[in-house]
Design a protein around this motif. Structure first.
Motif, mmCIF file in Angstrom:
data_model
loop_
_atom_site.group_PDB
_atom_site.id
_atom_site.type_symbol
_atom_site.label_atom_id
_atom_site.label_comp_id
_atom_site.label_asym_id
_atom_site.label_seq_id
_atom_site.Cartn_x
_atom_site.Cartn_y
_atom_site.Cartn_z
ATOM 1 N N LYS A 121 0.827 -1.211 0.000
ATOM 2 C CA LYS A 121 0.000 0.000 0.000
ATOM 3 C C LYS A 121 0.859 1.257 0.000
ATOM 4 C CE LYS A 121 -2.533 -1.317 3.529
ATOM 5 N NZ LYS A 121 -3.555 -1.311 4.601
ATOM 6 N N SER A 122 1.915 1.246 0.795
ATOM 7 C CA SER A 122 2.789 2.412 0.857
ATOM 8 C C SER A 122 3.428 2.698 -0.497
ATOM 9 C CB SER A 122 3.874 2.184 1.916
ATOM 10 O OG SER A 122 4.790 3.252 1.939
ATOM 11 N N ARG A 125 0.552 3.683 -3.081
ATOM 12 C CA ARG A 125 -0.068 4.976 -2.772
ATOM 13 C C ARG A 125 0.830 6.130 -3.201
ATOM 14 N NH1 ARG A 125 -1.414 4.024 2.406
ATOM 15 N NH2 ARG A 125 -3.548 3.395 1.963
ATOM 16 N N TYR A 149 -3.489 -1.845 -6.289
ATOM 17 C CA TYR A 149 -3.683 -0.993 -5.114
ATOM 18 C C TYR A 149 -4.956 -1.391 -4.370
ATOM 19 C CZ TYR A 149 -4.588 3.230 -2.365
ATOM 20 O OH TYR A 149 -4.855 4.109 -1.346
ATOM 21 N N ALA A 152 -4.459 -4.637 -2.493
ATOM 22 C CA ALA A 152 -3.694 -4.434 -1.264
ATOM 23 C C ALA A 152 -4.571 -3.845 -0.165
ATOM 24 C CB ALA A 152 -2.500 -3.521 -1.535
ATOM 25 N N LEU A 153 -5.494 -2.969 -0.548
ATOM 26 C CA LEU A 153 -6.395 -2.370 0.432
ATOM 27 C C LEU A 153 -7.350 -3.397 1.024
ATOM 28 C CD1 LEU A 153 -7.469 1.004 -1.259
ATOM 29 C CD2 LEU A 153 -6.114 0.758 0.830
ATOM 30 N N ASP A 156 -6.087 -6.853 3.138
ATOM 31 C CA ASP A 156 -5.437 -6.672 4.431
ATOM 32 C C ASP A 156 -6.453 -6.877 5.551
ATOM 33 O OD1 ASP A 156 -3.949 -5.900 6.613
ATOM 34 O OD2 ASP A 156 -3.287 -3.998 5.752
ATOM 35 N N ALA A 159 -7.775 -3.800 7.201
ATOM 36 C CA ALA A 159 -8.458 -2.793 6.379
ATOM 37 C C ALA A 159 -9.654 -2.215 7.121
ATOM 38 C CB ALA A 159 -8.914 -3.418 5.064
ATOM 39 N N ASP A 163 -11.148 1.853 3.792
ATOM 40 C CA ASP A 163 -10.253 1.180 2.841
ATOM 41 C C ASP A 163 -11.049 0.301 1.874
ATOM 42 O OD1 ASP A 163 -7.942 2.251 3.972
ATOM 43 O OD2 ASP A 163 -7.676 0.556 5.338
#
Length: 213
Positions: A121-122, A125, A149, A152-153, A156, A159, A163
């Motif tokens: 995510k980092s 993003r 993306y 990944a949100l 998790d 989340a 998210d």
């Protein structure tokens, strides 16, 4: 194999022989003969380094090898190679080049497969807006990027509802564009729609009122 047999008797540092290895490795990969592809691609990469191939060609060979590692479920090795490819293209072309942006997405996809969602995510993003600006909303790399993306949100366990809603909105928008630009049967379109079904199911489960005991 025919291409390889033409050059197999030549010196190992002969460039046409190296190119034939590339063709053979790619062909074996496309035929899903991944164990055989692995042997060829590892030898190809070693040879390209030895003969002084360009940095670009070495990065492409590493990228192909990473795909084979992934197909063989050697995910940690695939991740390390994809990270090296990303940093290599970043150094070679800069952060806004299409090759670098593709490498970011490939690296992030491996992070997601290894459930390293925070890192994925980092990374995504930081670059998702750049991808949309540089390549455009309808570019396939942009669509894949947005799908990664969103995955990944929503995958998790940590989340939030925000998210999950962001993931679903992202996938709905990317899916509409993909269907219009690429068609409903395109692998990128079907991949986005698969992620969307998962996101909707997760969101429904999270929004459902708790059942009384």
């Amino acid at each position: 194999w025919a291409c390889w047999k033409t050059y197999v008797g030549r010196p190992k540092t002969c460039r046409p022989r190296v190119w034939a290895m590339t063709v053979l490795g790619n062909g074996l990969g496309e035929a899903e003969q991944d164990e055989d592809a692995l042997v060829v691609q590892e030898a190809e990469l070693s040879t390209k380094r030895r003969v002084g191939e360009s940095e670009y060609n070495i990065l492409v060979a590493q990228s192909n090898l990473a795909i084979t590692y992934e197909n063989l479920e050697r995910l940690d090795e695939a991740l390390r190679l994809k990270r090296d490819v990303y940093t290599g293209f970043l150094k070679l072309f800069g952060e806004e080049h299409e090759q670098t942006l593709r490498a970011v997405n490939n690296y992030a996809t491996s992070l997601v497969r290894l459930e390293r969602f925070g890192e994925a995510k980092s990374l995504l993003r930081k670059t998702v807006h750049m991808v949309r600006r540089v390549l455009g909303e309808s570019d396939e790399t942009t669509l894949r990027f947005r799908s990664s993306y969103a995955a990944a949100l929503c995958q998790d366990d940590c989340a939030t509802l925000g998210d999950l809603r962001e993931a679903m909105t992202t996938l709905e928008d990317a899916g509409r564009i993909a269907r219009r630009v690429l068609g409903g049967a395109h692998p990128t379109t079907t991949g986005i729609e698969d992620h969307l079904r998962v996101a909707r199911a997760i969101l429904r489960a999270r929004e459902a009122p708790p059942t009384s005991g």
